[in-house]
Design a protein around this motif. Structure first.
Motif, PDB file in Angstrom:
ATOM      1  N   ARG A 247       0.853  -1.185  -0.196  1.00 50.90           N
ATOM      2  CA  ARG A 247      -0.100  -0.334  -0.327  1.00 50.90           C
ATOM      3  C   ARG A 247       1.246   1.283  -0.343  1.00 50.90           C
ATOM      4  O   ARG A 247       0.875   2.005  -1.116  1.00 50.90           O
ATOM      5  N   GLN A 248       1.737   1.356   0.922  1.00 54.29           N
ATOM      6  CA  GLN A 248       3.077   2.253   0.965  1.00 54.29           C
ATOM      7  C   GLN A 248       3.371   2.458  -0.616  1.00 54.29           C
ATOM      8  O   GLN A 248       3.804   3.776  -0.682  1.00 54.29           O
TER       9      GLN A 248
ATOM     10  N   PHE B  24       4.318  -1.326 -13.040  1.00 55.51           N
ATOM     11  CA  PHE B  24       3.609  -2.536 -12.453  1.00 55.51           C
ATOM     12  C   PHE B  24       2.457  -1.734 -12.368  1.00 55.51           C
ATOM     13  O   PHE B  24       2.146  -0.873 -12.269  1.00 55.51           O
ATOM     14  N   ALA B  25       0.899  -2.209 -12.581  1.00 55.17           N
ATOM     15  CA  ALA B  25      -0.371  -1.873 -11.815  1.00 55.17           C
ATOM     16  C   ALA B  25      -0.377  -1.999 -10.373  1.00 55.17           C
ATOM     17  O   ALA B  25       0.143  -3.590  -9.899  1.00 55.17           O
ATOM     18  N   LEU B  26      -0.888  -1.645  -9.374  1.00 56.48           N
ATOM     19  CA  LEU B  26      -0.860  -1.617  -7.957  1.00 56.48           C
ATOM     20  C   LEU B  26      -2.358  -1.435  -8.185  1.00 56.48           C
ATOM     21  O   LEU B  26      -3.156   0.383  -8.226  1.00 56.48           O
ATOM     22  N   PHE B  27      -2.745  -1.863  -6.871  1.00 59.45           N
ATOM     23  CA  PHE B  27      -4.244  -1.968  -6.364  1.00 59.45           C
ATOM     24  C   PHE B  27      -3.679  -1.716  -5.455  1.00 59.45           C
ATOM     25  O   PHE B  27      -4.142  -2.674  -4.155  1.00 59.45           O
ATOM     26  N   PRO B  28      -4.014  -0.331  -4.550  1.00 61.93           N
ATOM     27  CA  PRO B  28      -3.592   0.025  -3.363  1.00 61.93           C
ATOM     28  C   PRO B  28      -4.009   0.052  -2.514  1.00 61.93           C
ATOM     29  O   PRO B  28      -4.557  -1.072  -0.630  1.00 61.93           O
ATOM     30  N   TRP B  29      -6.197  -0.249  -2.265  1.00 59.90           N
ATOM     31  CA  TRP B  29      -6.973  -0.699  -1.471  1.00 59.90           C
ATOM     32  C   TRP B  29      -7.690  -1.710  -1.757  1.00 59.90           C
ATOM     33  O   TRP B  29      -8.662  -1.916  -1.044  1.00 59.90           O
ATOM     34  N   ALA B  30      -8.104  -2.294  -2.127  1.00 59.01           N
ATOM     35  CA  ALA B  30      -8.550  -3.786  -3.364  1.00 59.01           C
ATOM     36  C   ALA B  30      -8.454  -4.653  -1.580  1.00 59.01           C
ATOM     37  O   ALA B  30      -9.653  -5.438  -1.527  1.00 59.01           O
ATOM     38  N   LEU B  31      -8.009  -4.892  -0.500  1.00 59.37           N
ATOM     39  CA  LEU B  31      -7.620  -5.509   0.321  1.00 59.37           C
ATOM     40  C   LEU B  31      -8.107  -4.900   1.755  1.00 59.37           C
ATOM     41  O   LEU B  31      -8.718  -5.558   2.124  1.00 59.37           O
ATOM     42  N   THR B  32      -8.665  -3.924   1.501  1.00 60.52           N
ATOM     43  CA  THR B  32      -9.245  -3.299   2.292  1.00 60.52           C
ATOM     44  C   THR B  32     -10.736  -3.208   1.838  1.00 60.52           C
ATOM     45  O   THR B  32     -11.471  -2.757   1.262  1.00 60.52           O
ATOM     46  N   PHE B  33     -11.928  -2.866   3.268  1.00 63.42           N
ATOM     47  CA  PHE B  33     -13.225  -3.024   2.504  1.00 63.42           C
ATOM     48  C   PHE B  33     -13.875  -2.195   3.540  1.00 63.42           C
ATOM     49  O   PHE B  33     -15.416  -2.471   3.567  1.00 63.42           O
TER      50      PHE B  33
ATOM     51  N   TRP C  88       5.251   5.859  -4.707  1.00 67.48           N
ATOM     52  CA  TRP C  88       5.723   6.140  -5.807  1.00 67.48           C
ATOM     53  C   TRP C  88       4.782   5.857  -7.249  1.00 67.48           C
ATOM     54  O   TRP C  88       4.789   5.767  -8.319  1.00 67.48           O
ATOM     55  N   SER C  89       4.092   6.481  -6.951  1.00 64.47           N
ATOM     56  CA  SER C  89       2.770   6.847  -7.505  1.00 64.47           C
ATOM     57  C   SER C  89       2.212   8.464  -7.995  1.00 64.47           C
ATOM     58  O   SER C  89       2.821   9.254  -7.131  1.00 64.47           O
ATOM     59  N   ALA C  90       2.037   8.893  -9.249  1.00 64.37           N
ATOM     60  CA  ALA C  90       1.764  10.027  -9.255  1.00 64.37           C
ATOM     61  C   ALA C  90       0.670  10.330  -8.466  1.00 64.37           C
ATOM     62  O   ALA C  90       0.377  11.505  -8.573  1.00 64.37           O
ATOM     63  N   GLU C  91      -0.521   9.942  -8.698  1.00 65.40           N
ATOM     64  CA  GLU C  91      -1.670  10.543  -7.559  1.00 65.40           C
ATOM     65  C   GLU C  91      -1.287  10.330  -6.568  1.00 65.40           C
ATOM     66  O   GLU C  91      -1.807  11.382  -5.970  1.00 65.40           O
ATOM     67  N   ALA C  92      -0.001  10.051  -5.626  1.00 61.75           N
ATOM     68  CA  ALA C  92      -0.172  10.796  -4.117  1.00 61.75           C
ATOM     69  C   ALA C  92       0.922  12.145  -4.036  1.00 61.75           C
ATOM     70  O   ALA C  92       1.328  12.058  -3.285  1.00 61.75           O
ATOM     71  N   LEU C  93       0.874  12.716  -5.698  1.00 62.24           N
ATOM     72  CA  LEU C  93       1.868  13.531  -5.492  1.00 62.24           C
ATOM     73  C   LEU C  93       1.477  14.265  -5.339  1.00 62.24           C
ATOM     74  O   LEU C  93       2.935  15.331  -4.079  1.00 62.24           O
ATOM     75  N   PRO C  94       0.541  15.088  -4.189  1.00 62.91           N
ATOM     76  CA  PRO C  94       0.348  16.039  -3.431  1.00 62.91           C
ATOM     77  C   PRO C  94       0.722  15.648  -2.270  1.00 62.91           C
ATOM     78  O   PRO C  94       1.086  16.727  -1.598  1.00 62.91           O
ATOM     79  N   GLU C  95       0.723  14.299  -1.472  1.00 63.84           N
ATOM     80  CA  GLU C  95       0.712  14.464  -0.320  1.00 63.84           C
ATOM     81  C   GLU C  95       2.812  14.268  -0.123  1.00 63.84           C
ATOM     82  O   GLU C  95       2.529  14.388   0.407  1.00 63.84           O
TER      83      GLU C  95
END
Length: 390
Positions: free
Chosen positions: A128-129, A217-226, A134-141
């Motif tokens: 998840r980290q 690589f593709a990553l699904f960071p939240w897929a395992l949390t419900f 290392w994702s473009a989506e988390a650049l603001p953070e």
């Protein structure tokens, strides 16, 4: 796209430290290694298989309602299974790289069956980290965390020509997945990252040294949390990592510099206080940058003493992050009466709780007790104004 040359970083395992020389430390390393290998099968069972059983235990009218559109719970579990397989490609690549890095060989199986549930949880957290670091989506953070550090460092060395910034040495304790280390190196500085967690070290080594291109690589960071999802689309968000290819970026950052980036980036493994409190690191660094780090200290004074030892006269310490003291509700690292599960939780880091020492027997034998670092027994939580006064 052709493969790029790996980043020439190095992992110094605490100087003379050899994780295979100590049976307990070797078991910790093996458990972390095995956890990346078992990610796929364990996640399929614990995340989707168990949920299917629970779902079909609902009254038939209820699960039939939820299995049909617009809910389509079973279809969602199928999609989560696919996401697990995608994430497992990264996990297994990290595993292979770590196995080779430690000279175990791809045919070695000594580590198999070593992992614990705690290690599995750490592997999932590490994956998840990757989203954050290392994702473009988390650049603001990342921008919110790293830009103040870079600004402070640049302001301190505003008179240093850019080409000579590589001679300025910066230490990053708690380097995690290496993104701040990478950013500082790309900005021209000489950087040494330090990390205690094998899970983080395995992943950072893979990301910095073994990825072949951006968005590999593709990553699904939240897929395992419900929990805490607005929609199933949020749960199944896909990102591409890494957002930049480290080797390519650092090669570009080396143009016109006195020292090539590959020679300016280094990683060490082990307990920060144990490694950096000695004479060999006295007055070694122009700056220490701690981001989301100081609240990992059972005893902040030990961290401050270590930072003081490392810094050159006139050097600066740049800190950013909260005071979410990690040991507030946990078991003090050096307790001798902890149960097996608690012990595994504490010792799941390189050179961590393995160094628990019976100080009374050490004194009786005339031996100096070893520096426990984060493994010391004492724990104290401070407020912000107390931290500043200290």
């Amino acid at each position: 796209m052709a493969e790029e040359a790996p980043v020439e970083t190095s992992a110094e395992w605490g100087g003379e430290f050899d994780p295979f020389a100590d049976p307990e430390e070797k078991s910790v390393l093996y458990a972390a290694l095995d956890s990346f290998y078992q990610y796929r099968s364990a996640a399929h069972y614990q995340i989707t298989h168990v949920r299917r059983e629970r779902f079909y235990s609902l009254p038939s009218a209820h699960w039939e309602l939820l299995a049909a559109p617009p809910f389509s719970i079973i279809s969602n579990l199928d999609a989560v299974n696919d996401a697990i397989d995608t994430n497992a490609d990264i996990s297994e690549a990290i595993h292979r790289t770590a196995q080779e890095s430690f000279g175990l060989g791809l045919n070695s199986t000594d580590w198999m069956g070593s992992t614990t549930q705690s290690d599995m949880d750490r592997t999932r957290s590490t994956l998840r980290q990757i989203y954050r670091d290392w994702s473009a989506e988390a650049l603001p953070e990342r921008h919110a965390c790293f830009t103040p550090v870079l600004r402070a460092l640049n302001n301190e060395h505003v008179s240093t020509p850019d080409a000579q910034k590589g001679r300025i040495r910066v230490l990053v304790p708690g380097a995690g997945l290496g993104r701040l280390v990478f950013e500082l190196c790309a900005a021209g500085y000489g950087v040494e990252g330090n990390e205690i967690s094998y899970h983080q070290l395995f992943a950072s080594n893979f990301l910095l040294n073994q990825t072949q291109r951006a968005e590999q690589f593709a990553l699904f960071p939240w897929a395992l949390t419900f929990f805490n999802h607005v929609s199933r689309a949020d749960q199944l968000q896909k990102v591409m990592v890494p957002d930049v290819h480290p080797a390519t970026a650092l090669a570009a950052a080396s143009e016109g510099m006195d020292v090539h980036a590959f020679e300016r980036l280094n990683m060490t493994a082990g307990d920060f206080c144990v490694l950096y409190k000695g004479e060999e690191h006295r007055n070694s660094f122009d700056a220490v940058a701690t981001v989301f780090f100081i609240d990992t200290a059972p005893n902040l004074i030990a961290y401050i003493e270590t930072i003081k030892n490392c810094l050159k006269p006139g050097g600066i310490w740049i800190n950013l992050g909260p005071l979410l003291w990690h040991w507030e509700s946990g078991v003090p690292p050096a307790r001798q009466d902890m149960g097996k599960d608690d012990a595994n939780e504490v010792k799941g880091d390189a050179r961590g709780a393995k160094e628990r020492v019976d100080t009374e027997s050490g004194s009786a034998s005339g031996q100096k007790p070893r520096d426990l670092g984060i493994g010391e027994a004492g724990v104290v939580e401070l407020t912000d104004d107390e931290v500043m006064r200290l």
